[in-house]
Design a protein around this motif. Structure first.
Motif, PDB file in Angstrom:
ATOM      1  N   GLU A   9      -0.390  74.508 115.313  1.00 35.76           N
ATOM      2  CA  GLU A   9      -1.738  74.102 115.777  1.00 35.76           C
ATOM      3  C   GLU A   9      -2.334  72.803 114.972  1.00 35.76           C
ATOM      4  O   GLU A   9      -3.100  71.880 115.459  1.00 35.76           O
ATOM      5  N   LEU A  10      -1.827  72.670 113.776  1.00 39.24           N
ATOM      6  CA  LEU A  10      -2.293  71.566 112.973  1.00 39.24           C
ATOM      7  C   LEU A  10      -1.862  70.304 113.320  1.00 39.24           C
ATOM      8  O   LEU A  10      -2.548  69.353 113.303  1.00 39.24           O
ATOM      9  N   ASN A  12      -1.362  69.503 116.469  1.00 43.24           N
ATOM     10  CA  ASN A  12      -1.885  69.138 117.633  1.00 43.24           C
ATOM     11  C   ASN A  12      -3.462  68.693 117.318  1.00 43.24           C
ATOM     12  O   ASN A  12      -4.419  68.622 118.423  1.00 43.24           O
ATOM     13  N   ASP A  13      -4.120  69.016 116.208  1.00 45.54           N
ATOM     14  CA  ASP A  13      -5.439  68.507 115.826  1.00 45.54           C
ATOM     15  C   ASP A  13      -5.587  67.084 115.584  1.00 45.54           C
ATOM     16  O   ASP A  13      -5.210  66.544 114.920  1.00 45.54           O
ATOM     17  N   SER A  14      -6.545  66.835 116.635  1.00 49.81           N
ATOM     18  CA  SER A  14      -6.625  65.157 116.831  1.00 49.81           C
ATOM     19  C   SER A  14      -7.609  64.517 115.446  1.00 49.81           C
ATOM     20  O   SER A  14      -7.085  63.642 114.913  1.00 49.81           O
ATOM     21  N   ARG A  15      -8.356  65.487 114.843  1.00 52.74           N
ATOM     22  CA  ARG A  15      -9.004  65.077 113.624  1.00 52.74           C
ATOM     23  C   ARG A  15      -8.005  65.034 112.588  1.00 52.74           C
ATOM     24  O   ARG A  15      -8.168  63.962 111.891  1.00 52.74           O
ATOM     25  N   LYS A  45      -8.188  69.824 103.239  1.00 50.49           N
ATOM     26  CA  LYS A  45      -7.538  70.106 104.379  1.00 50.49           C
ATOM     27  C   LYS A  45      -6.157  69.316 104.702  1.00 50.49           C
ATOM     28  O   LYS A  45      -5.500  69.800 105.135  1.00 50.49           O
TER      29      LYS A  45
END
Length: 371
Positions: A9-10, A12-15, A45
């Motif tokens: 999930e991380l 794929n995180d665009s931010r 983060k």
């Protein structure tokens, strides 16, 4: 949520991807312009993501963890952030970068300052420690751990394929030092492709034997018959040309216990490759040979380096794509008619994007070399 799902999930995180990209660019700029000012970065983060990625089996995740940790060492002015990055590097099996940062006074080592990262690093120490014969312990990455098991197995031939920055030379020399500590008599041949590498390797082995007070270890870079014996520890660090001379000088029944072939993929070269193949075949055919180790960068068929050997069951393969340092790609072009002005494009396929600086001066090139 399982750790693997959280890591995916991380990734794929665009931010987060954008933050990693910006940090890579800032590390490039900051190495050239150290003004003591720290840009606004969401360190909590990024460091959390790095700690998760450091325990992932995905190479992309590990590479991003390396970029975050090394970027924090270069860009951040916070001792807390730097300590956390130090321990993340330890989790990745890259203590050497952390120690280099300590030597350059970029960070003060404090084993208690990393908080949860310290605990995670200690957990890794318990799971991936490499134990030496004298009781010394080092923590390697997964590739080095696999390598250690392979070379200590009963396999006569060990072929190793890993990227340049995976730590092949480091772990192979560490194993060689341990091998010298465990035995009283041996003849070892270390084949390196260039005289510069011969000088570097021989110097490292000699210095290590002095520091550790290893008894009766002699290191030679010339193929002289009188140096070869069956009553001492002899390490010959030679090019393939000098190895060929040595093999002509010594009788077939004189023991060669171990051979290490560095940059073994150069067997595919034209003239010098044919010579390397010849000397490797000659040594491999000796009945006295106990083990042969072939080191090479990423190739698809490392087992084929064991030329002239019909018993493929005695071959142990170690293949890895894991790296210990981020790979940076720069395109540097000189500005027309300006001998000290350049344009630099900083690119990386993994995180995407392109960073272009126009009219860069000479010192910026030093910053590129630093990175």
């Amino acid at each position: 949520m399982r750790a693997s799902e959280f890591a995916a999930e991380l990734l794929n995180d665009s931010r987060l991807q954008q933050s990693v990209r910006e940090l890579s660019f800032l590390a490039f700029e900051h190495a050239d312009n150290r003004d003591g000012h720290e840009p606004t970065i969401g360190w909590p983060k990024l460091l959390l993501a790095a700690s998760v990625f450091a325990n992932s089996v995905e190479l992309t995740a590990k590479d991003i963890a390396l970029r975050i940790a090394t970027g924090a060492l270069i860009v951040s002015t916070s001792d807390v952030v730097k300590q956390a990055s130090y321990h993340i590097l330890a989790m990745l099996g890259n203590e050497r970068t952390g120690e280099l940062a300590v030597q350059r006074r970029m960070i003060v080592r404090d084993v208690t300052a990393g908080g949860i990262f310290t605990q995670m690093a200690r957990e890794r120490l318990r799971s991936e420690k490499i134990l030496f014969s004298r009781g010394r312990i080092i923590v390697g990455n997964s590739f080095q751990y696999t390598f250690w098991d392979a070379v200590n197995s009963d396999a006569k031939f060990v072929t190793v394929s890993a990227p340049t920055s995976a730590g092949k030379s480091f772990i192979s020399l560490e194993w060689l030092y341990d091998y010298l500590d465990r035995i009283s008599v041996c003849n070892i041949v270390y084949i390196a492709p260039t005289r510069a590498l011969v000088s570097e390797i021989s110097r490292e082995i000699l210095n290590r034997s002095i520091i550790t007070d290893s008894e009766n270890v002699s290191v030679y870079t010339m193929p002289l018959r009188e140096y070869f014996s069956d009553d001492s520890k002899n390490v010959f660090v030679l090019t393939q040309e000098r190895t060929q001379i040595l093999l002509r000088e010594i009788p077939d029944d004189l023991t060669v216990d171990l051979v290490i072939v560095d940059e073994a993929h150069k067997i595919s070269d034209s003239a010098r490759g044919a010579l390397l193949e010849e000397v490797v075949e000659t040594i491999a055919s000796r009945a006295t040979l106990k083990k042969a180790i072939f080191l090479s960068p990423q190739i698809e068929n490392p087992e084929d380096l064991v030329v002239g050997n019909n018993d493929r069951d005695s071959v142990k393969r170690v293949i890895s794509d894991e790296v210990l340092v981020p790979q940076n790609l720069f395109y540097v072009n000189q500005v027309p008619l300006q001998s000290r002005e350049f344009t630099i494009n900083f690119m990386h396929d993994l995180i995407g994007g392109e960073f272009k600086r126009n009219r860069c001066s000479g010192p910026t090139l030093l910053a590129v070399a630093y990175l």
